[in-house]
Design a protein around this motif. Structure first.
Motif, mmCIF file in Angstrom:
data_model
loop_
_atom_site.group_PDB
_atom_site.id
_atom_site.type_symbol
_atom_site.label_atom_id
_atom_site.label_comp_id
_atom_site.label_asym_id
_atom_site.label_seq_id
_atom_site.Cartn_x
_atom_site.Cartn_y
_atom_site.Cartn_z
ATOM 1 N N TYR A 71 1.519 4.643 -0.406
ATOM 2 C CA TYR A 71 0.125 4.906 -0.729
ATOM 3 C C TYR A 71 -0.669 5.305 0.509
ATOM 4 O O TYR A 71 -1.549 6.152 0.449
ATOM 5 N N TRP A 126 0.086 8.852 1.102
ATOM 6 C CA TRP A 126 -0.594 9.621 0.053
ATOM 7 C C TRP A 126 -2.091 9.777 0.364
ATOM 8 O O TRP A 126 -2.634 10.874 0.339
ATOM 9 N N SER A 127 -2.734 8.646 0.652
ATOM 10 C CA SER A 127 -4.179 8.726 0.844
ATOM 11 C C SER A 127 -4.519 9.462 2.134
ATOM 12 O O SER A 127 -5.550 10.121 2.220
ATOM 13 N N ILE A 154 -2.916 12.067 3.272
ATOM 14 C CA ILE A 154 -2.801 13.506 3.008
ATOM 15 C C ILE A 154 -3.864 13.988 2.025
ATOM 16 O O ILE A 154 -4.488 15.021 2.227
ATOM 17 N N PHE A 155 -4.057 13.229 0.955
ATOM 18 C CA PHE A 155 -4.883 13.754 -0.138
ATOM 19 C C PHE A 155 -6.308 13.202 -0.187
ATOM 20 O O PHE A 155 -7.123 13.664 -0.974
ATOM 21 N N ILE A 156 -6.612 12.196 0.594
ATOM 22 C CA ILE A 156 -7.983 11.666 0.557
ATOM 23 C C ILE A 156 -8.637 11.764 1.930
ATOM 24 O O ILE A 156 -9.682 12.388 2.094
ATOM 25 N N PRO A 210 -8.633 15.643 3.478
ATOM 26 C CA PRO A 210 -9.639 16.511 2.862
ATOM 27 C C PRO A 210 -11.066 16.102 3.225
ATOM 28 O O PRO A 210 -11.915 16.958 3.463
#
Lengths: 275, 402
Positions: free
Chosen positions: A17, A20-21, A23-25, A28
């Motif tokens: 997680y 994930w966060s 890269i994607f939260i 960005p």
């Protein structure tokens, strides 16, 4: 309190997680901040933020629309959740399915179907004409956009409130009756305060998507509305306006965070807010 | 409400209880029946919880509903509180039928099992809750809350969060929250069940004192017989949805009506006996003199002998002779199990006797209590399966069932 000493297992378990966060939260978000504070040549500037004053009307309208939608959702959702929590187990599960059913369908499709219903030549309109009433011109009005928000987000209001309602121990209600409360007083003095956390997360879950929506206003607003979401979407379609888009996004996020902080005050730290 | 009556007017000591509660009843017919249950029956999902329960409760009385879990004591309390309605029968309060009066209109307050304090309110607001609903003015509320806090020894706790209080403190807040409304009757549903033993003993004394001070009728529900005996004016023993016996603690202990009551209240040796004639009973192969009469000649009866009422004597002086099979040191006495012709007696003695020693048992006439045969007669026998651990185990199980 024991945060500094986490077991190896916890670290391994949480790593997917975290990646994930990142890269994607996180990334960005950093990009948005970067774009918001730079010009086309990559130089640091406040220009984008300062230029937003021309969008103040958009901000106010979006805020107004989502506040109205949230309020209406609360006024419909709380009584609905209350009634659901008081019915028998069987009725409860039927009502729950009815409430969840629309949520199994994509938000976009739901909005389209609402459009088909309410369109100027749509089902409702034709029905009204057939019984001799004037033709409905609904699409393109404020009410249509707000109705769209309510229609799409109502379940998000009902569910957390319903959950907090059924969690209330029966003994509190009995204690309240024992101490002299009729059912109205019990609702106001005991049930309402005990469900505040549910109300706060319901309000959050309706308010946040309402204020940032763009397709509802595009479809049901008939193109005549420009909410924050629309503004952001339009500006990210053109590379030239990326920077303004990022600035609008940033300000909207700050706006939402402020609203959440205010709502958190109401819930009295009783429970963490689910965003 | 009864505003003319001061809250702390009833400071007089409780009168000692006469030997027989029903005699007192007869002599003092003037006492007001505050709560009356008439032929109450109640079932849940086809399962009978109460069958034909009749009971009346006098003003200023401390009455305890005592019984094992599932005996219907809590349901009885909830019917008085208005949280359940009886299927059959009537509930009277001060002579008025209140079957259809909702809880918020009854002059009754409840201390709930596990307290049910409102988590969104602090100690002060919890206690003030009832008065605020009754629209009492704030200055009076302030005065009465501080009076209550003093009564339950919680001065200075006004602003505390109730969920951060200890069990004993929550208990006190719950009592204050109920008592501040000056109810005519306070219902207490196993209020000490969640407290540890030491605290429980202290709270028993405190509750009794509060009841004396306030003069409010207490209806108390518990499965703990010791608690019931030490606190109550009147004990109502219940089993299987029926009232088994109503009486003062001494009556209940000394004159149990059947094998269930004898077994549930304290320890007892319950034997099959035959009434030979008035004042003479035969059991364990020996004929004893006793104080009971009025039974048919040759009637089969249950005989109760309490462990502390049997004297251990030399074999030649014993009415019965047996072999000691088990000795447990209990601090101020020994608890011994004695095998008399296959029936295991429990005895309490202050003199040590060794396992396997042969002793004589001597029983005075007033130590023998004769009961009619009942549906419970064969369910309670001797102490052949007795062990301390088993006892504790069943205690834990019955508490969990609650």
């Amino acid at each position: 309190m024991m945060k500094n000493k986490r077991s190896a297992f916890e670290r391994v378990a949480s790593s997917p997680y975290i990646v994930w966060s990142a890269i994607f939260i996180i990334a960005p978000l950093l990009f948005v901040a970067y774009f918001a504070f730079t010009d086309r040549d990559g130089n640091f500037t406040f220009e984008n933020i300062l230029s937003l004053s021309s969008y103040s009307e958009t901000f106010i309208m979006s805020l107004g629309f989502s506040l109205i939608a949230t309020t209406v959702c609360l006024l419909i959702g709380y009584p609905l959740a209350y009634c659901m929590s008081r019915t028998s187990e069987r009725t409860r599960s039927i009502l729950m399915v009815l409430l969840m059913l629309p949520m199994w369908i994509s938000l976009l499709i739901r909005t389209y179907s609402l459009m088909a219903l309410l369109d100027n030549g749509g089902l409702v309109s034709s029905f009204l004409v057939s019984i001799g009433l004037p033709k409905l011109t609904f699409i393109g009005t404020d009410a249509a956009v707000i109705l769209g928000m309510i229609y799409d987000f109502l379940p998000y209001m009902v569910l957390p409130i319903y959950t907090s309602l059924i969690k209330i121990d029966r003994r509190y209600l009995e204690a309240s009756a024992d101490l002299g409360c009729n059912s109205m007083q019990t609702l106001l003095k005991v049930i309402l305060p005990l469900t505040t956390p549910g109300v706060v997360s319901g309000v959050t879950m309706v308010f946040v998507p309402s204020i940032s929506t763009f397709y509802i206003s595009q479809k049901l607003g008939g193109g005549s509305f420009d909410l924050i979401g629309d503004t952001i979407e339009r500006q990210f379609q053109n590379q030239v306006t990326y920077h303004t888009g990022a600035a609008v996004s940033l300000v909207m996020m700050i706006l939402i965070l402020i609203s959440l902080a205010i709502m958190n005050k109401f819930s009295d730290n009783e429970e963490e807010i689910i965003v | 409400m009864d505003s003319g009556r001061g809250f702390f007017m009833f400071l007089d000591e409780p009168k000692p209880l006469p030997h027989n509660y029903f005699v007192k009843e007869f002599l003092c017919g003037m006492k007001t029946k505050l709560v009356e249950l008439k032929n109450i029956s109640k079932s849940f999902d086809g399962e009978t919880v109460l069958s034909d329960v009749s009971l009346y409760i006098h003003d200023k009385e401390f009455i305890t509903l005592l019984g094992p879990s599932g005996c219907g004591k809590t349901t009885t309390l909830r019917i008085i509180g208005g949280f359940e309605t009886p299927d059959v029968g009537d509930v009277y309060f001060d002579g008025v039928r209140i079957n259809d009066v909702p809880p918020h209109k009854r002059h009754v307050n409840t201390v709930f099992q596990k307290y049910a304090l409102f988590p969104h309110l602090n100690v002060y607001d919890n206690i003030a809750f009832g008065l605020r609903i009754a629209k009492v003015k704030e200055p009076e509320i302030r005065e009465r809350v501080s009076e209550m806090l003093a009564l339950v020894n919680l001065r200075g706790f006004e602003k505390r969060n109730v969920s951060l209080l200890s069990g004993g403190q929550q208990q006190r807040v719950a009592i204050a929250r109920a008592l501040i409304n000056k109810p005519k009757v306070l219902l207490l549903d196993e209020p000490l069940g969640a407290l540890d033993l030491k605290l429980r003993k202290d709270m028993q004394v405190e509750l009794k004192n509060i009841q004396k001070k306030t003069g409010i009728t207490f209806i108390y529900v518990t499965h703990d017989q010791e608690e019931a005996l030490s606190m109550s004016d009147v004990v109502v023993v219940m089993a299987d949805g029926k009232i088994q016996q109503i009486g003062s603690p001494t009556d209940i202990y000394n004159e149990p009506v059947n094998a269930f009551v004898a077994d549930f209240i304290g320890e007892s040796n319950i034997l099959d006996g035959v009434m030979l004639k008035d004042y003479s009973v035969k059991f364990a192969g020996h004929t004893f003199e006793c104080l009971d009469c009025g039974f048919a000649q040759g009637e089969q009866v249950d005989v109760v002998v309490r462990p502390e009422d049997v004297d251990v004597v030399p074999v030649d002086k014993g009415m019965l002779v047996g072999t000691v099979t088990n000795v447990t040191f209990k601090g101020d006495y020994y608890e011994i199990i004695v095998d008399v012709k296959g029936f295991k007696w429990m005895l309490e003695t202050s003199d040590f006797v060794g396992v396997d020693s042969v002793i004589g048992l001597y029983i005075e006439p007033d130590a023998i209590h004769i009961m009619k045969k009942s549906e419970y007669s064969d369910m309670f026998g001797d102490y052949s399966t007795f062990s301390d651990e088993m006892d504790h185990l069943s205690d834990i199980i019955s508490e969990e069932e609650e």
